[in-house]
Design an enzyme around this catalytic site. Structure first.
Site, mmCIF file in Angstrom:
data_model
loop_
_atom_site.group_PDB
_atom_site.id
_atom_site.type_symbol
_atom_site.label_atom_id
_atom_site.label_comp_id
_atom_site.label_asym_id
_atom_site.label_seq_id
_atom_site.Cartn_x
_atom_site.Cartn_y
_atom_site.Cartn_z
ATOM 1 C CG ASP B 370 -1.741 -1.057 1.333
ATOM 2 O OD1 ASP B 370 -0.790 -2.023 0.958
ATOM 3 O OD2 ASP B 370 -3.098 -1.303 2.070
ATOM 4 C CD GLU B 500 -5.161 -9.894 -0.782
ATOM 5 O OE1 GLU B 500 -5.642 -9.048 -0.409
ATOM 6 O OE2 GLU B 500 -3.963 -9.615 -0.255
ATOM 7 C CE LYS B 613 -10.053 -8.596 -0.216
ATOM 8 N NZ LYS B 613 -8.917 -8.387 0.136
#
Lengths: 753, 753
Positions: B370, B500, B613
């Site tokens: 991130d 994921e 996702k």
């Protein structure tokens, strides 16, 4: 393709046991292998069992293990990252009251096998007679030396009882010998997830020469009662020592001493009763335990042993395989047959065959697809057919739970997914790639029905029980595939095949083929049952709201349009999508230091490699041999075998059978030795965790179906036998539709009687 | 394709907070949302932070949380089934000494916020000034009512200090008010794997009006010292109460009481110092803590608050985004900017940006990809470039560990795999499909170097640090692909992409593309550094035994021969092999009751579905926009967006930016609102676990890069801006190569100054 024998080269065998046709023998105590010996020398009677822990105190490394069939604990699931659909618990056959314990004191010095000096040690598992024997001299810190002889067995003639004889002979002194036989219920499972206690104390009693203990599993509330009753002889004459007895929670003991002259022998006989609330009401349990214990005590050690020998003789009469000219092979096959018979007798449809039987804790002691895929044929051929039927009924009884299990994963309309691991029908395993994806187990359960009916011709089984299971399974497959617009075919995504070194694969050939086979077989069975038992069929249609026409129409569409990967221009059936993109290497080119790869490689490396843990496409070709040509078998064997590392115990037997069929004699022999001596030679360095019980049935198959070439054709058994060059002859029996058939193979040929 | 706004329809927003341009306001205590409020109203200063727990006693549900940056505990890994390569521990930023606590007694009745009757409650997070304020009336069981006002902040002007003012005013009585301010080090982590204690007591001290506590983390042995010093005013006049003080292990308190007349106000000021052994020697720590505590005490509350307001004004001057005409959007963007600044200041290269910052425990508080993929641009544009450089140096400093990590998985020759989750460079995560397979993180770390150098033109960074990291990463990619004989191309198997909801996929387009991009970029950087800094280059060649010609030759072969899946005859880049075999459904056709699917579907069902996702192919197109045509972007956006469930916080921002570029205004706005108000409106029902700190930087990107259309072209910034119809105008600043550029967008057009 030809194989040179890899038997000697690639293994990491640990050989410390002597070879003998009927016995497993350890001469001289092998301290560092003791935990393996505890597994290998285990005894059991299908109802309860016991690792080969020492009776006397032992402060060395040991996995204490005493197990009662069907008594389990729902150990709270341990998981790093929760996924929807995981079960709340993992059912474990759990370590139960230690009934073998006898503390021994020589003039106030306690015998500790780990710290006293031992000599002339020998440990013998007598497979013919079904008992475990140890003898050794032990020198105390004071210099006093005694000889000990200990023999014990779990009775298969009276499966609620066991007996131990424990003798002590002072060799260089005259003095007091003190025995302290006890029952200890304060035990734990080595593999407990959160180090919780699994047992509650209910009651302990002690009397002069007797002791009883009742404990209860937490949550599942199984009660287990264990009793002991004692006898003592000195110089072979029964004596009545002055017992001191006491009890506390989880514990009951007796305690007595006796002066013994140098050279004289004192023997303690400990008669044991083990009963559980599976078989008696909880109110009666202690009384029934006393009854069993006193029954054994009343009979006495020699008479119990006689009954044991007679009972084992009856087992061997049917189940024995005689191999001449290769003592290692002979010992091994009997070890496999012996352990199978110690683990499961077929008397109770609530029980099944745990992967470790009563020899260890690993895998939780529950039921896997091993039962259907590997164990069934052994029991079918060496026992009355009702034993195999019990194994099938076990799954029939769990059908409702299998439907619930599928619902948890989002399936509907009575689709059944049998659990990967179970005790009572509920799923116990929690790895998504196994629990949710290793769905081929459903196929093995359907195949067992086919296999059983084919072998026994018990066609009523289909209308009574079998069809119910098949419909549930087929509904699962029909929902588990999906239509690919791109391929204009059905595909099956997100699967782990028998080769667990691939996860979340697409179009695993074995699973996809099994799915369509199930659909085909079920359609046939529907037709048969509808004709032979129309009333039963109507009831099932109603019970399961089975829309026969619509559902079978969809099944046929799947059968006709299923995608199977195949290497263009060859017979190679592709294990899964993308297999040919891998770097295709051979096991022989692997460095020995990297094997087994599951102990040396990271998981992603294993997954990306071409190496196969256990037969996958070949497992399918074994099951469905009759649907493929020998050339197809050969081409696939030649392609996949060199990439197979056999790091599952369930792999070598299948390869041995196929190799035998294809005339690869060296390979068949290598694989036979590997499957049959897996634990005796501890190939995978894990015998200390328990024996590979379910793969032992595979060993039996590699002789009977492999070398013996046994196949069913219509209503007949055929034997297309070969004789490995290491053997002079071999012979075995099979029970087929009520008849015992003896097969003898030697260089002169095959004789079937 | 056109989008109708899904903003109102598909979400499950929880709206209980008032809208305001500069404040987060809760009016009336929302009991059932209190744990979410504890996250949302968190305060911090980059060095330490604190959830919005109540100062006074509160026996209701609460996640007590006080965190010190860089202080972590290696919590023993919890896993169901061990895989080779798993790390031994999971590093957790851990709950530290509670320094906010003030017990309050009204005439011997203790104020318990959970059980006393409260009214006129209001809680305000003032983002402009950087403090948290609460006011309420509380009625004791006796009927006595007091008004409470509590304000606190963690100073960003002096980041070792914090201050609390806590006032009590009797409303309907005159009587004794007793305060018991304390420090409590006996805290635990809610998410501890084995309920272990993470802290040891070292020292506690108390004096009149002061208290100190020093605790040490087990295993990692970080020392943390926390101090408090008190002041009290009555009717705005400082008084010197008679303090009773005491201490015990893990605890230090003061205690005093004062008679207060009805309507008069007594205020307790608690000045706090927090220091750790990251910054001081352990021997000096207590002394330094006293210094900090007394420094705050000496300054006094108002002066500290003035400094706080000034410091925040400086932050806002550069970082603020003004949105006119849409107060929800305005409040949200400031909330995101505020929380980013509370979490990370760039002053310490050992620190990084935890996914929850100082607002919760989930995800362990460690560093994920991130930081590079989402957070870097925010810090690059709103801070001095040395802040972004610190983030890069963090990874440079971990290069050795990344090489070790790759070695553990079987890679060689200096290949580096950065960890999925880390605190000190070691891998902390243990799911094979993530830890071993979500390797695209390596790409993001390389991309951050490119991004930073591109933005700042700090080209020296490459020769000083960047190239080292790039070589390690490229060596990894070169070993991670394998040559497919079948395809005559390189493939990459066993990968989990950013999405994921696919595990162990083959040829994930994003990862494969990133791998070749890394190789291409690194070759360019090698050429540049070799020319610009030949000595530095030679040193690196030697240090890393870098065989430039051979290695780059192999890299070029991979670049030229990498396999990428593409849907024939279209621009669609295939997320992974087999994607087109899935049943391709749209999110809008899902039943609301099934969403989020990760809370309703089993894992296998999620994996087999087409649902995404978070941005995967689209994430790649965001990074590498300049390498694709707008038509390619559009076709892929139109294909993948309708299948994306955005169940990762990191997804909507990327979709917002791409939608803005493609002129999908409604979609861009929907996604902006979703990313910016994710926690304020609690879309995913998880705000109680902590805020989504790292995705907040993505929110900033969706304004600046999305609506603002900011791109770098050569040495210039370009703005291709659009104005959402809900907004009257918006404006923001970016700091670019030393210059502040102001961008103002309204219906009249774009003004850049």
């Amino acid at each position: 393709m030809s194989y040179t024998s890899l038997y000697k080269r690639t293994n990491n065998m640990i050989k410390y046991l002597k070879t003998d046709p009927w016995k497993i023998i350890e001469e001289g105590f092998k301290r560092k292998h003791h935990r393996s010996s505890e597994s290998i020398f285990s005894i059991g009677n299908g109802r309860f069992g016991q690792r080969a822990n020492h009776e006397e105190k032992f402060t060395g490394p040991s996995l204490q293990g005493s197990y009662v069939a069907g008594v389990y604990y729902p150990d709270k699931t341990r998981v790093g990252w929760w996924k929807n659909g995981y079960p709340e618990y993992f059912a474990k056959v759990l370590n139960s009251t230690n009934w073998i314990g006898v503390r021994v004191f020589i003039e106030d010095e306690e015998v500790d096998f780990a710290t006293c000096i031992t000599s002339n040690f020998s440990r013998v598992l007598d497979m013919k007679e079904g008992h475990l024997f140890r003898t050794f001299n032990i020198e105390m810190p004071s210099g006093k030396i005694v000889n000990v002889e200990a023999k014990r067995f779990c009775s298969i003639a009276d499966d609620e009882t066991a007996a131990i004889s424990y003798s002590v002979t002072p060799l260089n002194f005259t003095g007091m010998i003190r025995f302290q036989p006890y029952l200890d219920g304060d035990v734990k499972n080595h593999d407990s997830n959160y180090e919780e206690k699994f047992w509650e104390h209910l009651k302990s009693e002690s009397f002069a020469g007797e002791g009883y203990l009742v404990t209860r599993t937490r949550k599942t509330e199984f009660d287990v009662a264990v009793g002991m009753a004692l006898r003592v002889t000195l110089k072979n004459k029964e004596i009545e020592p002055s017992y001191h007895h006491s009890q506390r929670d989880f514990y009951s003991e007796n305690n007595f001493e006796k002066g013994v002259n140098q050279g004289e022998t004192i023997i303690l006989y400990k008669f044991v009763g083990v009963v559980s609330s599976l078989n008696y009401s909880k109110d009666d349990l202690l009384a029934m335990c006393k009854k069993a214990t006193r029954r054994a005590h009343g009979l006495g050690f020699e008479k119990m042993l006689d009954a044991q020998i007679l009972s084992w003789a009856a087992v061997w009469q049917l189940a024995d395989i005689v191999i001449e000219g290769d003592e290692e092979a002979q010992q091994a096959i009997r070890f496999n047959i012996f352990q199978m018979n110690q683990t499961y007798t077929g008397e109770d449809a609530r029980l099944n065959i745990g992967p470790k039987g009563f020899t260890g804790e690993k895998y939780g002691g529950s039921t896997y697809w091993d039962t259907e895929a590997y164990c069934l044929p052994f029991y079918m051929s060496t026992k009355d057919q009702k034993v195999a039927r019990q194994l099938l009924i076990y799954r029939y009884n769990h059908l409702g739970r299998a439907i619930e299990n599928a619902e948890k994963l989002g399936f509907k309309n009575g689709a059944a997914l049998y659990p990967m691991v179970t005790m009572n029908g509920e799923e116990c395993h929690n790895e998504w790639e196994i629990t949710f994806e290793e769905i081929h187990r459903n196929g093995a359960i359907a195949y067992a029905i086919y296999n059983y009916v084919n072998y026994t011709n018990d066609r009523n089984y289909l209308s009574e029980y079998g069809l119910d299971v098949l419909i549930g399974i087929c509904r699962f497959w029909a929902q588990r595939v999906n239509w690919s617009e791109a391929k204009k075919q059905y595909v099956m995504h997100g699967v782990t095949g028998p080769n667990e070194y691939e996860n979340n694969a697409n179009n695993n050939w074995y699973t996809s083929y099994f799915a369509t086979w199930c659909l085909r077989y079920c359609i046939k069975v529907i037709d048969e049952v509808q004709k032979s038992a129309p009333d039963a069929f109507s009831k099932k249609v109603k019970k399961y709201q089975f829309a026969k026409d619509d559902e079978t129409k969809q099944w046929r569409h799947i059968i006709d349009n299923m995608y199977f990967g195949k290497l263009e221009g060859t017979n190679i059936l592709l294990q899964q999508d993308g297999f040919m993109d891998k770097e295709l290497r051979k096991v022989v080119d692997l460095n020995d230091a990297e094997r087994p790869i599951n102990q040396h490689w990271s998981w992603d490396r294993i997954l990306r490699s071409c190496f196969i843990k256990q037969a996958d496409v070949l497992q399918g070709l074994y099951f469905f041999e009759h649907e493929f040509s020998t050339q197809e078998l050969k081409d696939n064997f030649d392609f996949y075998e060199p990439m197979t590392v056999h790091e599952s115990s369930l792999s070598p037997c299948v390869h041995s059978i196929l190799a035998a069929k294809l005339g690869y004699e060296e390979k068949a022999y290598e694989m036979y030795m590997r499957t049959s001596r897996l634990d005796l030679d501890d190939y995978n360095h894990e015998a200390h965790e328990g024996l590979h019980i379910t793969s032992m049935a595979g060993t039996w198959m590699s002789v009977v179906q492999g070398f013996g070439g046994m196949r069913i054709e219509g209503d007949e058994l055929k034997f297309n036998a070969m004789l490995p060059k290491q053997w002079k002859s071999y012979s075995f029996n099979v029970l087929f539709r009520g008849k015992i058939i003896n097969v003898h193979v030697d260089s002169a040929g095959v004789v079937v009687n």
